[in-house]
Design a protein around this motif. Structure first.
Motif, PDB file in Angstrom:
ATOM      1  N   PHE A 171       1.401  16.070   0.978  1.00  0.00           N
ATOM      2  CA  PHE A 171       1.688  14.671   1.303  1.00  0.00           C
ATOM      3  C   PHE A 171       1.344  14.368   2.754  1.00  0.00           C
ATOM      4  CE2 PHE A 171       4.627  11.486   3.001  1.00  0.00           C
ATOM      5  CZ  PHE A 171       4.313  10.411   2.187  1.00  0.00           C
ATOM      6  N   ASN A 172       1.665  15.307   3.644  1.00  0.00           N
ATOM      7  CA  ASN A 172       1.405  15.082   5.067  1.00  0.00           C
ATOM      8  C   ASN A 172      -0.077  14.976   5.389  1.00  0.00           C
ATOM      9  OD1 ASN A 172       4.062  15.001   5.709  1.00  0.00           O
ATOM     10  ND2 ASN A 172       4.200  17.074   6.517  1.00  0.00           N
ATOM     11  N   ASP A 173      -0.940  15.432   4.456  1.00  0.00           N
ATOM     12  CA  ASP A 173      -2.381  15.378   4.692  1.00  0.00           C
ATOM     13  C   ASP A 173      -2.988  14.027   4.295  1.00  0.00           C
ATOM     14  OD1 ASP A 173      -2.250  18.003   5.531  1.00  0.00           O
ATOM     15  OD2 ASP A 173      -2.682  18.815   3.545  1.00  0.00           O
ATOM     16  N   ILE A 174      -2.193  13.173   3.646  1.00  0.00           N
ATOM     17  CA  ILE A 174      -2.708  11.860   3.225  1.00  0.00           C
ATOM     18  C   ILE A 174      -2.910  10.979   4.459  1.00  0.00           C
ATOM     19  CG2 ILE A 174      -2.272   9.801   1.843  1.00  0.00           C
ATOM     20  CD1 ILE A 174      -0.430  11.480   0.089  1.00  0.00           C
ATOM     21  N   THR A 175      -4.088  10.408   4.578  1.00  0.00           N
ATOM     22  CA  THR A 175      -4.368   9.506   5.696  1.00  0.00           C
ATOM     23  C   THR A 175      -4.276   8.060   5.224  1.00  0.00           C
ATOM     24  OG1 THR A 175      -6.743   9.427   5.250  1.00  0.00           O
ATOM     25  CG2 THR A 175      -5.951  11.216   6.667  1.00  0.00           C
ATOM     26  N   ALA A 176      -4.223   7.157   6.172  1.00  0.00           N
ATOM     27  CA  ALA A 176      -4.189   5.729   5.833  1.00  0.00           C
ATOM     28  C   ALA A 176      -5.467   5.338   5.082  1.00  0.00           C
ATOM     29  CB  ALA A 176      -4.043   4.900   7.105  1.00  0.00           C
ATOM     30  N   GLU A 177      -6.581   5.979   5.445  1.00  0.00           N
ATOM     31  CA  GLU A 177      -7.847   5.695   4.766  1.00  0.00           C
ATOM     32  C   GLU A 177      -7.795   6.149   3.308  1.00  0.00           C
ATOM     33  OE1 GLU A 177      -7.564   7.196   7.692  1.00  0.00           O
ATOM     34  OE2 GLU A 177      -8.292   5.568   8.988  1.00  0.00           O
ATOM     35  N   ASN A 178      -7.185   7.336   3.059  1.00  0.00           N
ATOM     36  CA  ASN A 178      -7.025   7.827   1.687  1.00  0.00           C
ATOM     37  C   ASN A 178      -6.206   6.842   0.868  1.00  0.00           C
ATOM     38  OD1 ASN A 178      -6.525  11.221   2.883  1.00  0.00           O
ATOM     39  ND2 ASN A 178      -8.420  10.180   2.356  1.00  0.00           N
ATOM     40  N   ARG A 179      -5.120   6.388   1.445  1.00  0.00           N
ATOM     41  CA  ARG A 179      -4.209   5.489   0.735  1.00  0.00           C
ATOM     42  C   ARG A 179      -4.906   4.159   0.426  1.00  0.00           C
ATOM     43  NH1 ARG A 179      -0.669   5.914   4.313  1.00  0.00           N
ATOM     44  NH2 ARG A 179       0.341   7.754   3.456  1.00  0.00           N
ATOM     45  N   GLU A 180      -5.625   3.656   1.398  1.00  0.00           N
ATOM     46  CA  GLU A 180      -6.332   2.387   1.220  1.00  0.00           C
ATOM     47  C   GLU A 180      -7.421   2.522   0.163  1.00  0.00           C
ATOM     48  OE1 GLU A 180      -7.200  -1.674   2.058  1.00  0.00           O
ATOM     49  OE2 GLU A 180      -5.468  -0.378   2.417  1.00  0.00           O
ATOM     50  N   ALA A 181      -8.155   3.646   0.184  1.00  0.00           N
ATOM     51  CA  ALA A 181      -9.238   3.856  -0.782  1.00  0.00           C
ATOM     52  C   ALA A 181      -8.689   3.958  -2.197  1.00  0.00           C
ATOM     53  CB  ALA A 181     -10.016   5.124  -0.421  1.00  0.00           C
ATOM     54  N   ALA A 182      -7.559   4.667  -2.350  1.00  0.00           N
ATOM     55  CA  ALA A 182      -6.967   4.834  -3.681  1.00  0.00           C
ATOM     56  C   ALA A 182      -6.494   3.500  -4.240  1.00  0.00           C
ATOM     57  CB  ALA A 182      -5.807   5.822  -3.614  1.00  0.00           C
ATOM     58  N   TYR A 183      -6.041   2.608  -3.377  1.00  0.00           N
ATOM     59  CA  TYR A 183      -5.571   1.301  -3.848  1.00  0.00           C
ATOM     60  C   TYR A 183      -6.739   0.337  -4.085  1.00  0.00           C
ATOM     61  CZ  TYR A 183      -3.216  -3.212  -4.010  1.00  0.00           C
ATOM     62  OH  TYR A 183      -2.799  -4.456  -4.400  1.00  0.00           O
ATOM     63  N   SER A 224       1.335   3.989  -8.132  1.00  0.00           N
ATOM     64  CA  SER A 224       2.579   4.673  -7.791  1.00  0.00           C
ATOM     65  C   SER A 224       2.282   6.128  -7.463  1.00  0.00           C
ATOM     66  CB  SER A 224       3.575   4.590  -8.954  1.00  0.00           C
ATOM     67  OG  SER A 224       3.097   5.305 -10.083  1.00  0.00           O
ATOM     68  N   GLY A 225       3.290   6.871  -7.080  1.00  0.00           N
ATOM     69  CA  GLY A 225       3.092   8.264  -6.695  1.00  0.00           C
ATOM     70  C   GLY A 225       3.008   8.411  -5.191  1.00  0.00           C
ATOM     71  N   SER A 226       2.986   9.653  -4.730  1.00  0.00           N
ATOM     72  CA  SER A 226       3.018   9.908  -3.287  1.00  0.00           C
ATOM     73  C   SER A 226       1.750   9.423  -2.585  1.00  0.00           C
ATOM     74  CB  SER A 226       3.222  11.396  -3.019  1.00  0.00           C
ATOM     75  OG  SER A 226       2.210  12.162  -3.643  1.00  0.00           O
ATOM     76  N   ILE A 227       0.628   9.288  -3.307  1.00  0.00           N
ATOM     77  CA  ILE A 227      -0.604   8.810  -2.686  1.00  0.00           C
ATOM     78  C   ILE A 227      -0.438   7.391  -2.158  1.00  0.00           C
ATOM     79  CG2 ILE A 227      -1.546   7.888  -4.842  1.00  0.00           C
ATOM     80  CD1 ILE A 227      -3.571   9.626  -2.058  1.00  0.00           C
ATOM     81  N   ALA A 228       0.507   6.627  -2.735  1.00  0.00           N
ATOM     82  CA  ALA A 228       0.691   5.228  -2.334  1.00  0.00           C
ATOM     83  C   ALA A 228       1.874   5.030  -1.397  1.00  0.00           C
ATOM     84  CB  ALA A 228       0.897   4.358  -3.576  1.00  0.00           C
ATOM     85  N   MET A 229       2.595   6.118  -1.107  1.00  0.00           N
ATOM     86  CA  MET A 229       3.792   5.998  -0.269  1.00  0.00           C
ATOM     87  C   MET A 229       3.408   6.014   1.199  1.00  0.00           C
ATOM     88  SD  MET A 229       6.382   5.791  -2.378  1.00  0.00           S
ATOM     89  CE  MET A 229       7.801   6.235  -1.397  1.00  0.00           C
ATOM     90  N   GLU A 230       3.808   4.995   1.919  1.00  0.00           N
ATOM     91  CA  GLU A 230       3.532   4.939   3.355  1.00  0.00           C
ATOM     92  C   GLU A 230       4.678   5.583   4.121  1.00  0.00           C
ATOM     93  OE1 GLU A 230       2.258   1.259   4.972  1.00  0.00           O
ATOM     94  OE2 GLU A 230       1.367   0.593   3.097  1.00  0.00           O
TER      95      GLU A 230
END
Length: 768
Positions: free
Chosen positions: A167-179, A195-201
């Motif tokens: 989870f700590n390796d998720i970047t804002a860019e990863n989150r934005e791309a997934a959405y 949903s899921g940890s990929i979308a959790m800020e």
């Protein structure tokens, strides 16, 4: 202690241009290290040896790798898709849109290429579920809501395997791309939420709360000091103390994983305590200016008396927060230590930086004066303040004021009987977030329980091969028979045939108490099934099971933690007050204010009373222990600051009633000001978007309000009058063995009367 602080106070006042640069260098050094070494914080709320961990062991044994999804650091992602109103996802246009979405998702660099993603409509069709009357035994696990009786085939889930390790390796860019990958599908009419940890800020303090708290604190201090310049001094120490503490926490993130909520807690504690402690010392300095020979001497006496109280008040907070490590829960240990670091820096800035700042500002400290406020100066013993009037009222009818305060606290405490706990889940997030929208869409399509599926994992290795299928079927039948269970999916056997996996879907969500009770009932049935099918064992995991386990562990720790903290603080207060009954009444008063705080928090956040929040939810599981630790430390702060002045007056010859009134006269305004500052700082966190921060902010503000204004300023003074001289009684044998820490400054007064000491403490006269 008072003598050492007295000498240091004079030194820091006199050698201000040495002390201030040292603090500046320290602040810049910590700030630079924190900025360079800061690493992402963790949302890991895991605990060792939870019952749900047993299921993970069985999963790893028979379904290698399956348990990874249930680890807090795992990266998960599920797209929840809803058809446009009046349409179904089985319509060709929508099937094509989902296929296009799957293609785009597969092209993302953070998605695993070796695990193909199936269209949920196609998958449901292959399962034989797209018929008029789908088979319940086969279609309960379908990713399309084929079993929905009102709007079937309108909502689907799409589980995506991400390649990000933690989870700590998720970047804002990863989150934005997934959405954003689903934006084309949204533009074409589908509702697609993630949903899921990929979308959790990772929520960090926005800074607005701190600014609001400081603004209110500034106004309150202007009223307390009756001057403008003095009001800014505690703000300066608060900024420096909090900045240093936060930087040190950031340095710690480069060595170990630190929970993300640690910075919220440190901000709350650091700002409030730094301002409060500075407020107490500056107020005492103002009083001493009227009776001491010089400002330097006034600074020394202020630090020797109020500074001693600050040290012991700070120690109670540090003990309460540091004691969280004894609970044995890792994330709470780090959060407690983060708060303790903030409290320690609050004490350090108050007793080291504050006298130097006072010396640097000099005669301008209490200028310009605010006429309407300054004329009601409590430093003047001849002035009859509102505090004096209220203290006299308490002294006239102590039994009445005591009874009224107990009744008010008791009424507020009543809702606490319905307390429900839960970890902050998708249902507690802001309604504007994609994770919360996904939760609501899934609830609409599959039912509330679909958000908290129980994964039941069966170990059949020691069961006779011919009995394995009957054993699993018996378990499924048992689970389906429980009240509150919606359905149980068809068992999935492992490749070795010695393990099985079922999904049990409750009727209610993961934080609902009925669902948590369902977990306990399902686990209790294991012994009976093991008798029927020898060798059979199973475990239950999933969001709901983990939430239930965490609740149970934390609730079981409350009593031992409270005993530990109260016991340590009781000993400390005996040293401060040299009394048995005063520390005892302080602790009992805290229990009343704590119960009332829980009641008020349950009423507002859990039951949604007064309409202050739009989305009532259970209180976060670790709130009770954290709240106990924090409010206990702060409650003892006010006990020390108000009652030490009363003891000081009693030791110097006044009767118990007169001592209470005189101590109230000197301490009421500053304690009330400190409490209002605390309330404004904590209360401002209600404006944060994070639901945990909102709840904590309200609960801490309510705790300070009730404890400071009802317990410390009404209940305790009433008891002191009723107990009379017995309030200050201590067994002679105990008095002999206790070290004399001299918070009231008796030894300091003796030192002042010695001319030698005064001469030695001054600068040498110039030669020639």
């Amino acid at each position: 202690m008072s003598v050492y602080l007295y000498r240091w106070g004079k030194f820091a006042f006199r050698r201000k241009w040495i002390v201030l640069p040292v603090w500046l260098v320290l602040f810049m050094l910590l700030g630079g290290l924190g900025a360079q070494l800061k690493e992402p914080m963790s949302n890991d709320f895991s605990m060792p040896e939870l019952p749900s961990a047993r299921a993970n062991e069985i999963l790893d044994k028979h379904f290698p790798g399956a348990s990874e999804a249930f680890k807090f650091e795992a990266v998960t992602g599920t797209y929840v898709i809803q058809a446009p109103e009046g349409q179904k996802l089985t319509d060709k246009k929508n099937v094509d849109e989902i296929n296009a979405l799957i293609t785009k998702i597969g092209e993302l660099g953070i998605v695993a290429k070796d695990k193909p993603i199936a269209n949920p409509v196609t998958e449901a069709q292959e399962m034989g579920c797209l018929v008029d009357k789908p088979d319940l035994s086969k279609c309960t696990s379908a990713p399309l809501n084929v079993l929905n009786t009102t709007e079937p085939n309108t909502v689907a889930t799409l589980n995506v395997p991400f390649t990000i390790a933690k989870f700590n390796d998720i970047t804002a860019e990863n989150r934005e791309a997934a959405y954003q990958v689903a934006q084309a599908a949204r533009d074409n009419g589908l509702t697609v939420e993630l949903s899921g940890s990929i979308a959790m800020e990772q929520e960090q303090p926005s800074g607005k709360s701190e600014l609001i708290g400081m603004a209110v604190a500034l106004v309150v201090m202007m009223i307390a000091f009756g001057a403008i310049v003095a009001s800014f001094v505690p703000i300066v120490t608060a900024i420096i103390g909090l900045g240093a503490a936060t930087s040190l926490i950031f340095v710690g993130t480069s060595i170990i994983e630190v929970p993300s909520f640690t910075t919220f807690l440190a901000s709350m504690i650091g700002i409030a305590l730094s301002i409060d402690y500075a407020l107490f010392i500056v107020s005492r300095y103002k009083s001493e200016l009227a009776v001491q020979d010089s400002p330097e001497e006034a600074a020394g006496v202020a630090l020797g008396t109020a500074g001693s109280a600050v040290v012991f008040a700070g120690l109670t907070v540090i003990i309460a927060l540091g004691g969280l490590s004894m609970v044995g829960v890792e994330f709470m240990t780090f959060m407690g230590l983060g708060g303790a670091i903030a409290a320690a820096f609050a004490v350090l800035t108050a007793i080291t930086l504050m006298p130097a700042l006072i010396g640097a500002i000099g005669k301008y400290l209490f200028k310009p004066k605010l006429p309407l406020v300054a004329k009601h100066d409590t430093a003047d013993d001849t002035n009859v303040s509102n505090g004096t009037r209220f203290a006299r009222l308490i002294a006239k009818a102590p039994a009445l004021t005591l009874g009224l305060s107990v009744i008010v606290l008791g009424l507020l405490a009543a809702p606490a009987a319905g307390l429900q706990l839960g970890l902050p889940g998708d249902d507690s997030l802001p309604t504007t977030s994609t994770v919360r929208k996904a939760y609501d869409v899934r609830t609409e399509g599959f039912g509330e329980g679909s958000n908290g599926v129980l994964m039941v994992v069966v170990d059949l290795a020691d069961v006779a091969p011919g009995q394995r299928e009957p054993a699993v079927n018996a378990l499924r039948e048992k689970l389906e028979g429980y009240s509150g269970m919606a359905y149980v999916t068809e068992p999935q056997l492992s490749k070795d045939g010695a393990g099985a996996m079922l999904n049990a879907v409750p009727e209610r969500g993961p934080n609902n108490q009925d669902t948590k009770d369902l977990v306990s009932e399902a686990r209790d049935a294991e012994s009976a099934l093991a008798e029927q099918f020898p060798g059979m064992a199973y475990g239950i995991t999933g969001t709901t099971a983990i939430y239930a386990d965490v609740d149970h562990v934390l609730l079981s720790k409350i009593v031992p933690y409270l005993a530990l903290v109260a016991g340590a603080a009781f000993v400390l207060l005996i040293l401060v007050f040299r009394s048995i009954l005063v520390p005892l009444t302080a602790a009992l008063g805290f229990l009343l204010s704590m119960a009332a705080t829980f009641g008020a928090t349950v009423l507002i956040f859990q039951e949604g009373a007064l309409g202050l929040i739009s989305d009532p939810h259970p209180l976060v599981s670790f709130l009770p222990i954290m709240l106990i630790g924090l409010v206990f430390g702060l409650a003892m702060d006010y006990q020390v600051f108000l009652v030490t002045r009363m003891r000081e007056e009693f030791v110097h010859g006044k009767s118990p009633k007169e001592a209470m009134i005189s101590g109230y006269h000197h301490g009421a305004r500053v304690v009330a000001s400190a409490a209002i500052i605390m309330i404004s700082v904590f209360g401002s966190f209600i404006l944060e978007s994070d639901p945990t921060a909102k709840t904590f902010g309200f609960a801490l503000a309510a705790g300070v309000l009730l404890d400071a204004f009802i317990v410390r300023m009404i209940l305790i003074p009433s008891l002191l009058v009723l107990m009379g001289k017995w309030a200050w009684w201590i067994p002679a044998w105990l008095d002999r063995i206790l070290p004399d820490i001299d918070v009231e400054g008796t030894k300091l007064r003796e030192l002042q009367r010695k001319p030698d000491a005064v001469v030695l403490d001054k600068d040498p006269a110039p030669v020639g």
